[in-house]
Design an enzyme around this catalytic site. Structure first.
Site, PDB file in Angstrom:
ATOM      1  CE  LYS A   1      70.191  21.751  31.201  1.00 40.22           C
ATOM      2  NZ  LYS A   1      71.187  22.648  31.877  1.00 40.22           N
TER       3      LYS A   1
ATOM      4  CB  THR B   1      69.976  29.423  33.511  1.00 38.39           C
ATOM      5  OG1 THR B   1      70.199  28.044  33.778  1.00 38.39           O
ATOM      6  CG2 THR B   1      71.236  30.202  33.755  1.00 38.39           C
ATOM      7  CD1 TRP B   2      66.022  34.224  29.996  1.00 40.08           C
ATOM      8  CD2 TRP B   2      64.620  32.750  29.028  1.00 40.08           C
ATOM      9  NE1 TRP B   2      65.329  34.877  29.009  1.00 40.08           N
ATOM     10  CE2 TRP B   2      64.471  33.998  28.395  1.00 40.08           C
ATOM     11  CE3 TRP B   2      63.850  31.667  28.582  1.00 40.08           C
ATOM     12  CZ2 TRP B   2      63.564  34.187  27.346  1.00 40.08           C
ATOM     13  CZ3 TRP B   2      62.962  31.859  27.544  1.00 40.08           C
ATOM     14  CH2 TRP B   2      62.812  33.099  26.936  1.00 40.08           C
TER      15      TRP B   2
ATOM     16  CG  HIS C   1      65.325  21.665  39.961  1.00 42.39           C
ATOM     17  ND1 HIS C   1      64.865  22.486  38.960  1.00 42.39           N
ATOM     18  CD2 HIS C   1      66.682  21.657  39.833  1.00 42.39           C
ATOM     19  CE1 HIS C   1      65.901  22.957  38.267  1.00 42.39           C
ATOM     20  NE2 HIS C   1      67.008  22.475  38.785  1.00 42.39           N
TER      21      HIS C   1
ATOM     22  NE  ARG D   1      63.419  24.242  26.343  1.00 38.97           N
ATOM     23  CZ  ARG D   1      64.731  24.193  26.100  1.00 38.97           C
ATOM     24  NH1 ARG D   1      65.541  23.716  27.022  1.00 38.97           N
ATOM     25  NH2 ARG D   1      65.223  24.618  24.965  1.00 38.97           N
TER      26      ARG D   1
ATOM     27  CB  SER E   1      67.936  20.845  27.357  1.00 33.27           C
ATOM     28  OG  SER E   1      68.737  21.771  28.021  1.00 33.27           O
TER      29      SER E   1
ATOM     30  NE  ARG F   1      71.797  22.045  24.260  1.00 37.47           N
ATOM     31  CZ  ARG F   1      71.262  21.675  23.099  1.00 37.47           C
ATOM     32  NH1 ARG F   1      72.030  21.312  22.109  1.00 37.47           N
ATOM     33  NH2 ARG F   1      69.937  21.641  22.929  1.00 37.47           N
ATOM     34  CE  LYS F   2      71.666  23.901  18.202  1.00 36.86           C
ATOM     35  NZ  LYS F   2      70.849  22.943  17.408  1.00 36.86           N
ATOM     36  N   GLY F   3      69.297  27.363  23.504  1.00 32.17           N
ATOM     37  CA  GLY F   3      68.160  28.172  23.909  1.00 32.17           C
ATOM     38  C   GLY F   3      67.131  28.355  22.808  1.00 32.17           C
TER      39      GLY F   3
HETATM   40  P1  A3P Z   1      69.149  24.090  25.495  1.00 34.86           P
HETATM   41  O1  A3P Z   1      69.997  22.995  26.057  1.00 34.86           O
HETATM   42  O2  A3P Z   1      67.988  23.586  24.698  1.00 34.86           O
HETATM   43  O3  A3P Z   1      69.937  25.107  24.744  1.00 34.86           O
HETATM   44  P2  A3P Z   1      67.936  25.285  32.809  1.00 34.86           P
HETATM   45  O4  A3P Z   1      68.374  26.678  32.977  1.00 34.86           O
HETATM   46  O5  A3P Z   1      66.607  24.984  33.431  1.00 34.86           O
HETATM   47  O6  A3P Z   1      68.998  24.329  33.159  1.00 34.86           O
HETATM   48  O7  A3P Z   1      67.624  25.112  31.245  1.00 34.86           O
HETATM   49  C1  A3P Z   1      68.661  25.084  30.319  1.00 34.86           C
HETATM   50  C2  A3P Z   1      68.133  25.441  28.954  1.00 34.86           C
HETATM   51  O8  A3P Z   1      67.816  26.846  28.917  1.00 34.86           O
HETATM   52  C3  A3P Z   1      69.209  25.230  27.898  1.00 34.86           C
HETATM   53  O9  A3P Z   1      68.494  24.869  26.726  1.00 34.86           O
HETATM   54  C4  A3P Z   1      69.840  26.593  27.808  1.00 34.86           C
HETATM   55  O10 A3P Z   1      70.547  26.822  26.620  1.00 34.86           O
HETATM   56  C5  A3P Z   1      68.614  27.475  27.910  1.00 34.86           C
HETATM   57  N1  A3P Z   1      68.922  28.838  28.355  1.00 34.86           N
HETATM   58  C6  A3P Z   1      69.867  29.252  29.226  1.00 34.86           C
HETATM   59  N2  A3P Z   1      69.850  30.573  29.343  1.00 34.86           N
HETATM   60  C7  A3P Z   1      68.891  31.026  28.516  1.00 34.86           C
HETATM   61  C8  A3P Z   1      68.420  32.330  28.185  1.00 34.86           C
HETATM   62  N3  A3P Z   1      68.944  33.415  28.720  1.00 34.86           N
HETATM   63  N4  A3P Z   1      67.408  32.422  27.289  1.00 34.86           N
HETATM   64  C9  A3P Z   1      66.858  31.318  26.735  1.00 34.86           C
HETATM   65  N5  A3P Z   1      67.268  30.060  27.006  1.00 34.86           N
HETATM   66  C10 A3P Z   1      68.273  29.922  27.880  1.00 34.86           C
END
Ligand code: A3P
Length: 315
Positions: A52, A56-57, A120, A142, A150, A277-279
């Site tokens: 989190k 993914t980003w 991870h 983060r 998250s 989710r929100k990002g």
């Molecule tokens: P939030 O739950 O605060 O919205 P991971 O990919 O490590 O599981 O992290 C998930 C977090 O990254 C989530 O945060 C998700 O919404 C956010 N996220 C996913 N894709 C993203 C993107 N393209 N740009 C920015 N944040 C992103």
């Protein structure tokens, strides 16, 4: 040892301490078989992160950066419309090694260089072949408050799938665990410090990024990232706005709109759309009270001073 006796439950998933970090039992086999079998190549690129923190980003950004030239610059040919970033860039201890009784099928590992994988695992628990190679590791960090919020929302899906209604007490219970280091691949501070120390010793081996920095100055960060992985942007690409195009394509807004991310499941209990989710930076302000935020005090004090002040300045 004392470590082996420690067991905890993470939203009903048993975890135990292994080599100083909390390992979900369902991942134990994948973790050890990754450690024992993976042979790194100097050309490999490994994305490392805590859950989190922006995995993914970074998976989509790195994939776009590394593969853009094979597509003659046509970014629409990237597979983002047909696969989620997690299907495109596989986690070594999860998708690659977990289900294959120690040896993954060759075609998973035998892909053209540079191979791009994610993990991870804490730095110290990475296979020696990675630590001893010249491969490049990109670490994304983060701020821990947003990371907790998250992860809370993510695992809440599991509770909801079982028909459990989330309560404030339950959130506080998990906050207490998180802040005392009890979370998948945690303690948070040990994970971050492990990669931070390595980047200081060997900046060509580990690039340390912050989610908040990427949000604030994506272009500068993408240039750094591309240079680090050996695929720098040319002046011509810069003029053609390729960097901005990648930022836009991989933005949470664009990813959320893709059909593949709107449908399908990541785990049986969580839909792909929950990955996006929100990002936002500072979402913890919407979910944690001041007294809950104080729970992070001890953890924050163990972090490198600049990181502590940096995340404060972005909230
Ligand atoms: P939030 O739950 O605060 O919205 P991971 O990919 O490590 O599981 O992290 C998930 C977090 O990254 C989530 O945060 C998700 O919404 C956010 N996220 C996913 N894709 C993203 C993107 N393209 N740009 C920015 N944040 C992103």
């Amino acid at each position: 040892t004392e470590d082996q006796l420690k067991e905890e439950s993470w939203f009903g998933f048993p975890m135990k301490v292994y080599q100083g970090f909390w390992c979900l039992n369902v991942l134990f086999e994948g973790v050890t078989s990754f450690q024992n079998n993976f042979e790194a190549k100097d050309s490999d690129i490994i994305l490392a992160s805590l859950p989190k923190t922006g995995t993914t980003w970074l998976k989509s950004l790195l994939f776009a950066i590394v593969n853009r030239n094979n597509l003659c610059g046509d970014l629409s040919k990237l597979p983002f419309h047909t696969k989620t970033p997690h299907e495109i860039v596989l986690h070594l201890e999860i998708e690659v090694y977990k289900n294959f009784n120690g040896t993954p099928p060759d075609n998973i590992l035998d892909v053209p260089s540079p191979r791009l994988f994610a993990t991870h695992m804490p730095y110290l628990s990475l296979p020696d072949s990675i630590k001893g190679s010249k491969c490049r590791i990109v670490y994304v960090s983060r701020n821990p408050l947003d990371t907790f919020v998250s992860i809370w929302h993510f695992y809440l899906q599991f509770e909801i799938s079982k028909g459990v209604n989330p309560s404030k007490e339950m959130m506080e219970e998990y906050l207490g665990k998180y802040c005392t280091g009890v979370s998948p691949f945690g303690p948070y501070e040990d994970h971050l410090l492990g990669y931070w120390k390595e980047t200081q010793k060997n900046p060509k081996h580990v690039l340390f990024l912050e989610y908040e920095g990427l949000k604030k100055e994506p272009k500068a960060h993408l240039k750094r990232l591309a240079e680090f992985v050996g695929c720098p942007f040319s002046e011509e690409e810069d003029k053609k706005n390729v960097i901005d195009e990648i930022i836009e394509l991989c933005s949470i807004k664009s990813m959320k709109e893709m059909e593949v991310n709107k449908t399908g499941k990541f785990y049986p209990w969580v839909e792909n759309k929950a990955l996006f989710r929100k990002g936002e930076v500072g979402d913890w302000n919407n979910h944690l009270t001041t007294s809950m935020a104080k729970g992070f005090h001890q953890m924050l004090q163990k972090l490198p001073g600049w990181f502590f002040f940096y995340i404060l300045s972005t909230q």
